[in-house]
Design a protein around this motif. Sequence first.
Motif, mmCIF file in Angstrom:
data_model
loop_
_atom_site.group_PDB
_atom_site.id
_atom_site.type_symbol
_atom_site.label_atom_id
_atom_site.label_comp_id
_atom_site.label_asym_id
_atom_site.label_seq_id
_atom_site.Cartn_x
_atom_site.Cartn_y
_atom_site.Cartn_z
ATOM 1 N N UNK A 60 40.599 -45.866 -3.043
ATOM 2 C CA UNK A 60 40.545 -46.915 -2.029
ATOM 3 C C UNK A 60 39.641 -46.468 -0.891
ATOM 4 N N UNK A 61 38.877 -47.408 -0.357
ATOM 5 C CA UNK A 61 37.962 -47.113 0.727
ATOM 6 C C UNK A 61 38.239 -48.130 1.828
ATOM 7 N N UNK A 62 38.162 -47.697 3.077
ATOM 8 C CA UNK A 62 38.549 -48.568 4.179
ATOM 9 C C UNK A 62 37.383 -48.798 5.121
ATOM 10 N N UNK A 63 37.172 -50.042 5.507
ATOM 11 C CA UNK A 63 36.096 -50.345 6.422
ATOM 12 C C UNK A 63 36.431 -51.621 7.206
ATOM 13 N N UNK A 64 35.431 -52.154 7.882
ATOM 14 C CA UNK A 64 35.623 -53.366 8.667
ATOM 15 C C UNK A 64 34.374 -54.217 8.526
#
Lengths: 400, 400
Positions: A381-385
């Motif tokens: 999983x990768x998290x960004x905005x």
Amino acid sequence: MLPKGFKIGGMRSGLSKKEGKKDLALFVSESPASAAGVFTKSIVKAAPVLIDIERLKKGGKFSAIVANSGCANACTGDKGKKDAENMCSAVEKSFNFEIGSVLCASTGVIGQYLNILQDDLKKSIDLLKGNIGTFSKNEVEAVLAIMTTDTFIKKSDIEVEVKSGKIKIWGCVKGAGMIHPNMQGPHATMLSFILTDAEIESKTLQKILENSADESFHCVSIDGDTSTNDTVIVLANGQSGTGKLSEADLEKFIKAVDELTLELAKSVAKDGEGATKFIEIEVKNTKTKEDAKLIGSTIATSPLFKTAIFGADANWGRAIAAAGRAGVEFDPDKVDIYIGGVHTFKNGIALNFSEEEAKQSLLKKEVKVVVDLKAGKENSKYYTCDFSYDYVKINGDYRT
Amino acid sequence: MLPKGFKIGGMRSGLSKKEGKKDLALFVSESPASAAGVFTKSIVKAAPVLIDIERLKKGGKFSAIVANSGCANACTGDKGKKDAENMCSAVEKSFNFEIGSVLCASTGVIGQYLNILQDDLKKSIDLLKGNIGTFSKNEVEAVLAIMTTDTFIKKSDIEVEVKSGKIKIWGCVKGAGMIHPNMQGPHATMLSFILTDAEIESKTLQKILENSADESFHCVSIDGDTSTNDTVIVLANGQSGTGKLSEADLEKFIKAVDELTLELAKSVAKDGEGATKFIEIEVKNTKTKEDAKLIGSTIATSPLFKTAIFGADANWGRAIAAAGRAGVEFDPDKVDIYIGGVHTFKNGIALNFSEEEAKQSLLKKEVKVVVDLKAGKENSKYYTCDFSYDYVKINGDYRT
């Protein structure tokens, strides 16, 4: 709540040019603590990063972390290193700590010197010494003092029940821009400080931190820009009184650290500069974990993808285009993509999905994107905005 | 002016949803021509790219390129490939060209099928056949038909005097977003078509194109997003009448091709989506050419750097931070940085430069950034543009 034996706080010293902004933070352990750190892998490392790496390499125990905002003390040469050492030594003198037992961190504008006289810095530290504590107010002040373009306080804590008692872990993080941490053991401007009263030796702590960072801080990107100052430091002072942990208890501790770092990392993406949405990109069924991470990070750093999500546009084409250039071998005709829970792409072909339904789900504050390669069994999983007008506004006019 | 023996043109066929937008272009050689192509290295290749690669691999001579805007025909599976083949065969039938002698290209939204019936497409091609020509009007119509978010027509030509006469080379390019071409010989959505009346065999032409692309199209980034459709095709029909070129004349021809591709590549960066400024990043004195390119591309794709330039902020710190994470080994304490002609950073230390002078130079339409590593003798230039509010506007609302 802070772990046992720690006192922290923050104040305004004048290091930041922003009128009234708190800019100096202290994280102090009553007794010398084991320490571990991961730092930016950039070839251009800020002075405090260089100092910390040196000090951690030497080994031994550590008593405090001093950190400032407003100035990154990066690209400041020998004077910068001296300034960073002086920050540490002001704390060492004020508290009568052993020389070399304080770690430091800076965040802010690159290429400016810390504009404070050593005497004034020492006075500030002396003042702050009287104002550190264990209360919620102290936690807030410490975190406020390391924030730059952050819009909210990012801190968390967790308690682990072990055989002989309870261990507390507390952590904070700052960072909203120049965020794409890529750190490595001794040797993120994301700063994160983690305090625990567990009894654990530095070497083990270092390994735990490195593994934990790989699944948390290293899975976050706001703008793809790795900083010169990225830093995560853990202090473990053993004051929980639970003694050396059994293997089973160590596993529990590791799980708790992982939970905490993931929460802190996610909070960074949620507070991305100008962000209106938090995006979780899950890349599934890849041959290797590395493949999943590469695709996740490529999508997370695609300005086209991030602006599409800002516009609540289920533009899966930009996700598959980013995946295609990630440098991972896969069969495009097997790929499925879900955006905001809507199945948009199946076995390499666009599905005739409801644009309206997709739009509604993308108007929410949290968006989940799933890319299924059907090529193996690994996941990441990768998290960004998203990328908004405000990102441009904040960064087109940051320094002046 | 077009080289001898070529006729081109563009029209509206209805392939693009945009009312009245020209969307179908034809580039036709009177006699079969040598051909060379470089295409996206993305694992996800659009149907027309797959078709062209197949056809060029087979070898032989080619008579035309057919291209459309409004639909990328990417991620469209077997039907997409069939559609791309049908585009080619409509031209082959209309002109009585040999089967397999037409190349194709598409640009536009990913994941949609070409929404035109084969009969209607054939009718459009028949109509266009009567409207292609050698006039400036035809050039403009052809280029208009391949434009998407482009704001101006990008075409150029050059004449080479060789021993036995003159050779003409003409080229056009489209592309303003999803621009970071990374292409490779038979095997961007930048589309570029280059026509020449030189006599040259396909194998040599391919080599010339690949080398030329490395110093031009591959040195341009608007948003770091490599497309599924990036394509450069050259047709050389030999109608200049100058015969096979001597080595010296071939050198002249290569130089002219390089000049043309560089001009076309720069025009792409100048027309970047939402761009207010053209940025040239020169990375000097690196150990290897690859090092210079890596640093150039990392700075060119840094949203922090691009927004700073949009804000006319000489934030060299973001340039050095990007260089530091480029994956190139260098000594930060040797680096010099010039932004808009202002020396901002010397031997790893910030200079006390005039912010006002820097600001004035950054308010110009063209900005030059120089990064000098003093580590070797290699150099490379990379071309990009700034990141503005309009980039977000254009891309937050592109597909709907």
